[in-house]
Design an enzyme around this catalytic site. Structure first.
Site, mmCIF file in Angstrom:
data_model
loop_
_atom_site.group_PDB
_atom_site.id
_atom_site.type_symbol
_atom_site.label_atom_id
_atom_site.label_comp_id
_atom_site.label_asym_id
_atom_site.label_seq_id
_atom_site.Cartn_x
_atom_site.Cartn_y
_atom_site.Cartn_z
ATOM 1 N N CYS A 2 0.865 -1.173 0.000
ATOM 2 C CA CYS A 2 0.000 0.000 0.000
ATOM 3 C C CYS A 2 0.902 1.223 0.000
ATOM 4 C CB CYS A 2 -0.852 0.052 1.267
ATOM 5 S SG CYS A 2 -1.880 -1.401 1.496
ATOM 6 N N ARG A 27 1.413 1.618 -5.922
ATOM 7 C CA ARG A 27 1.571 0.681 -4.807
ATOM 8 C C ARG A 27 0.247 -0.007 -4.437
ATOM 9 N NH1 ARG A 27 6.308 1.335 -2.156
ATOM 10 N NH2 ARG A 27 5.455 0.335 -0.302
ATOM 11 N N TRP A 74 -3.776 -1.714 -1.328
ATOM 12 C CA TRP A 74 -3.768 -2.970 -2.092
ATOM 13 C C TRP A 74 -4.158 -4.027 -1.078
ATOM 14 C CZ3 TRP A 74 -3.409 -4.206 -7.100
ATOM 15 C CH2 TRP A 74 -3.174 -5.526 -7.430
ATOM 16 N N ASN A 100 0.973 0.442 5.971
ATOM 17 C CA ASN A 100 1.396 -0.395 4.854
ATOM 18 C C ASN A 100 2.120 -1.590 5.441
ATOM 19 O OD1 ASN A 100 2.446 -1.494 2.463
ATOM 20 N ND2 ASN A 100 4.276 -0.226 2.605
ATOM 21 N N GLY A 101 1.630 -2.795 5.173
ATOM 22 C CA GLY A 101 2.300 -3.985 5.696
ATOM 23 C C GLY A 101 1.284 -5.032 6.088
ATOM 24 N N GLU A 477 9.821 -20.728 -18.583
ATOM 25 C CA GLU A 477 9.594 -19.355 -18.128
ATOM 26 C C GLU A 477 10.767 -18.454 -18.540
ATOM 27 O OE1 GLU A 477 7.237 -17.696 -17.293
ATOM 28 O OE2 GLU A 477 7.904 -15.994 -16.113
ATOM 29 N N LYS A 481 10.196 -15.172 -20.858
ATOM 30 C CA LYS A 481 10.611 -13.849 -20.375
ATOM 31 C C LYS A 481 11.500 -13.186 -21.409
ATOM 32 C CE LYS A 481 8.732 -13.126 -17.903
ATOM 33 N NZ LYS A 481 7.570 -13.329 -17.117
ATOM 34 N N GLU A 484 9.585 -12.118 -24.693
ATOM 35 C CA GLU A 484 8.589 -11.042 -24.605
ATOM 36 C C GLU A 484 9.218 -9.665 -24.418
ATOM 37 O OE1 GLU A 484 7.021 -12.193 -20.135
ATOM 38 O OE2 GLU A 484 5.701 -10.992 -21.382
ATOM 39 N N HIS A 500 16.089 -35.191 -30.768
ATOM 40 C CA HIS A 500 14.934 -35.577 -31.596
ATOM 41 C C HIS A 500 14.547 -34.483 -32.588
ATOM 42 C CE1 HIS A 500 14.481 -39.214 -29.314
ATOM 43 N NE2 HIS A 500 14.505 -38.521 -28.184
ATOM 44 N N LYS A 598 -0.852 -5.935 -20.007
ATOM 45 C CA LYS A 598 -0.704 -6.556 -18.689
ATOM 46 C C LYS A 598 -1.830 -7.545 -18.417
ATOM 47 C CE LYS A 598 1.255 -7.177 -14.739
ATOM 48 N NZ LYS A 598 2.394 -8.105 -14.802
HETATM 49 C C1 F6R Z 1 4.393 -13.027 -19.109
HETATM 50 C C2 F6R Z 1 3.068 -12.588 -18.730
HETATM 51 C C3 F6R Z 1 1.891 -13.260 -19.362
HETATM 52 C C4 F6R Z 1 0.835 -13.585 -18.305
HETATM 53 C C5 F6R Z 1 -0.429 -14.144 -18.952
HETATM 54 C C6 F6R Z 1 -1.465 -14.518 -17.916
HETATM 55 O O1 F6R Z 1 5.352 -12.295 -18.452
HETATM 56 O O2 F6R Z 1 2.913 -11.718 -17.927
HETATM 57 O O3 F6R Z 1 2.270 -14.408 -20.047
HETATM 58 O O4 F6R Z 1 1.400 -14.513 -17.430
HETATM 59 O O5 F6R Z 1 -0.984 -13.197 -19.816
HETATM 60 O O6 F6R Z 1 -1.856 -13.409 -17.182
HETATM 61 P P1 F6R Z 1 -2.574 -13.563 -15.789
HETATM 62 O O7 F6R Z 1 -1.588 -14.211 -14.872
HETATM 63 O O8 F6R Z 1 -2.933 -12.177 -15.369
HETATM 64 O O9 F6R Z 1 -3.753 -14.449 -16.013
#
Ligand code: F6R
Length: 603
Positions: A2, A27, A74, A100-101, A477, A481, A484, A500, A598
């Site tokens: 927060c 935050r 949050w 906050n905490g 992963e 990362k 993207e 293979h 996002k």
């Molecule tokens: C990768 C990333 C995306 C999300 C995916 C699912 O860094 O952020 O691959 O993981 O779009 O999103 P959520 O977790 O919000 O359902």
């Protein structure tokens, strides 16, 4: 996570606090509130929703005063609602606080106070601070804050104002950030520098268990014995943009660095006295004959890691499905299936559809979600919350790490309930999980080798990631990362699969990132490393059981020792940093990679 702010000075505190909250909205943004103290006592305005809702409310009913505190929330304990918003007041309306905490022993404190006839109005852990401070208040606010802090377990950054001492704003922190800003017209407390930068760049960084007492004209600091301490202010030279990222160049790096804290809070919520623990304990895994995990992107990769952990510990079949596939595939789920849905946002369209499909077929649904009150959190039968705070960078880092630890704890708990592991093994495994935050901290203090190596990798057109067993799951992963945020093509393979087909892609100076945390499979992954090196590849070998020596084509980065089942939580940190620094060296817009959002709320 927060944001808190407080002001005491010669100007109206209201616009100053509202403006500061705007800078702290990153935050948390599920509710906000403000308490102003003047001759009439406290005026508290607080409201669920974005800060704009609070601004609207204040503009309709203007308030004025020279001392006040504000909060942007949050949610961690208690859903986002008007009543759970901060500031919180004691029963007698004498003390107002923003926090906050997470207060870990809030239940015990609440029970104690309730027995004394004090009634609570919210479901938050934070309200106990206001009630406790009021019950301890003797007339000396510093003494009150010391007694209160001594009774609290957990983390806090606190701003407190008290009607009996209307010329003071008091603050204390433990394990959460807090700064004090000083200016010509007044003085401030805040979670972060950007909140005060419009007024001053002269700040004090508070250490744990230091108390700040602010007046209109100055600030004094005390220790927990009430003894004055001397602190020197610092002059902040960051731009506002940089300050909002905590001094880091990007939110992604800031969020990577926050991971030890996030791991600690999330683990605590699941094995300490948190809501997650109660939910995990209430789940009767013996009712189910199958576990299906469904999610998208990184959340799917967390599910892939979890599959290895669940199957190893629970000896139960676990299927992991991409949510976008699950929803259209006539999935084999019924009332005997536990479907685990993983989502940072809780709003991903494909994941919502998969969840609804699972419910339609009679499955029990359990979600792992970061955003409280999101669609997935509301609609699943059980919800575990990752305690990651808002994640701003599009590429997930800290939320992913929080998902992993919840999944590990769930797997350990299920294995215990199914009688697949002994009580001693269960305890040992939980100890291993609890050691992750400190190990992550150590790793983040030694990021130089990753940073330097990544700087040499900007020219690659394609990078491969390999691993075996659970190291393969985390390689997925690492690869996601990288592609993207750096726009470099990348694939992850199980080491044994190279022969293979994929090995035909290996040529002079191809880069392969190999992960090795499964000691029993070290020789196997090492032979894959040798195979690609002998075909001209360069290898970045990351792990904690590597016996090879570095060479012209082989760079080695060591990880701390940990049970192989939980090693992905450590290897992912360097994989995230590797991607981050490759992208940073390419000068890319890391927090907002092209074509990505996002929260993917469309199909
Ligand atoms: C990768 C990333 C995306 C999300 C995916 C699912 O860094 O952020 O691959 O993981 O779009 O999103 P959520 O977790 O919000 O359902």
């Amino acid at each position: 996570m927060c944001g808190i702010i407080g002001y005491i000075g010669t100007e109206n505190a209201v616009p100053i606090i509202l403006d500061g909250l705007k800078r702290l909205e990153y935050r948390g943004y599920d509710s906000s509130g403000i308490a102003i103290m003047n001759n009439d006592g406290f005026t508290v305005v607080k409201q669920k929703g974005r800060l704009s809702a609070l601004e609207e409310l204040v503009s309709r009913k203007p308030i004025e005063g020279f001392i006040g505190i504000g909060h942007t929330r949050w949610a961690t304990h208690g859903e986002p609602s008007d009543i759970n918003s901060h500031p919180h007041l004691g029963n007698q309306n004498k003390i107002a606080i923003v926090h906050n905490g997470i207060i870990e022993n809030y239940k015990q404190i609440k029970e104690r106070l309730e027995q004394k006839g004090i009634s609570f109005v919210s479901q938050t852990d934070s309200e106990v601070i206001a009630q406790l401070a009021e019950s301890y208040h003797t007339g000396d606010i510093v003494e009150t804050i010391i007694r209160t802090a001594n009774a609290l377990e957990g983390s806090y950054a606190l701003g407190i104002i008290c009607l009996d001492e209307p010329d003071k704003l008091v603050a204390i922190k433990k394990d959460n950030p807090l700064i004090v800003g000083v200016s010509e017209h007044g003085n401030f407390i805040a979670s972060d520098v950007p909140a005060v930068l419009a007024h001053t760049n002269k700040v004090y960084y508070m250490n744990d268990k230091e108390i700040a007492v602010l007046t209109k004209t100055g600030v004094e600091f005390y220790d927990m014995d009430g003894e004055p301490i001397h602190k020197e202010p610092e002059i902040v030279t960051w731009s506002l943009d940089r300050a909002e990222k905590g001094g880091y160049e990007h939110f992604m790096l800031k969020e990577i660095m926050e991971q030890p804290r996030v791991l600690k809070d999330t683990i605590q919520s699941a094995i300490g006295d948190g809501d997650n623990r109660r939910i995990i304990e209430s789940l009767d895994i013996s009712r189910f004959n199958r576990i299906v995990i469904t999610a998208c992107g990184s959340a799917y990769n967390a599910g892939m890691v979890a599959k290895y952990v669940f199957e190893q510990l629970c000896r139960m079949t676990v299927e992991v499905d991409l949510a976008s596939e699950f929803r259209y595939k006539d999935p084999i789920v019924d009332k005997d299936t536990l479907v685990i849905i993983i989502s940072q946002s809780g709003e991903t369209a494909d994941t919502i559809a998969a969840m609804r499909e699972a419910k339609r077929r009679g499955a029990t649904t359990l979600s792992i979600v970061n955003v409280i009150g999101s669609t997935i959190a509301r609609e699943t039968d059980y919800t575990l919350y990752t305690i990651a705070g808002p994640e701003i960078a599009v590429a997930t880092t800290k939320a992913f790490s929080a998902q992993l630890v919840l999944l590990y704890i769930l797997a350990v708990s299920f294995a215990g309930k199914l009688g697949k592991i002994s009580k001693e093994t269960e305890e040992k495994l939980l100890e291993d999980i609890a050691s992750l935050p400190d190990k992550a901290t150590g790793m983040l203090e030694r990021i130089d080798p990753v940073q330097k190596y990544a700087a040499t990798c900007v020219g690659y057109k394609s990078i491969f990631f390999i691993g075996r067993n659970i190291d393969y799951a985390i390689a997925l992963e690492g690869s996601l990362k990288l592609k993207e945020i750096s726009y470099i093509h990348s694939e992850a393979y199980a080491g044994g699969e190279l022969k293979h087909g994929t090995i035909s892609l290996i040529e002079d100076n191809t880069l392969v990132v190999a992960i090795s945390c499964c000691e029993r499979l070290y020789e196997k992954i090492y032979s894959n490393v040798e195979q690609v090196i002998s075909r001209g590849a360069k290898v970045l070998f990351i792990g904690n059981c590597i016996k090879a020596v570095p060479g012209e084509r082989l760079e080695i980065i060591e990880l701390p020792d940990i049970n192989e089942l939980f090693a992905p939580s450590l290897s992912v940190i360097y994989l995230q940093l590797f991607s981050y620094y490759v992208a940073a060296n390419k000068g890319l817009d890391i927090d907002k990679p092209r074509n990505l959002a996002k929260s993917v709320t469309v199909e």
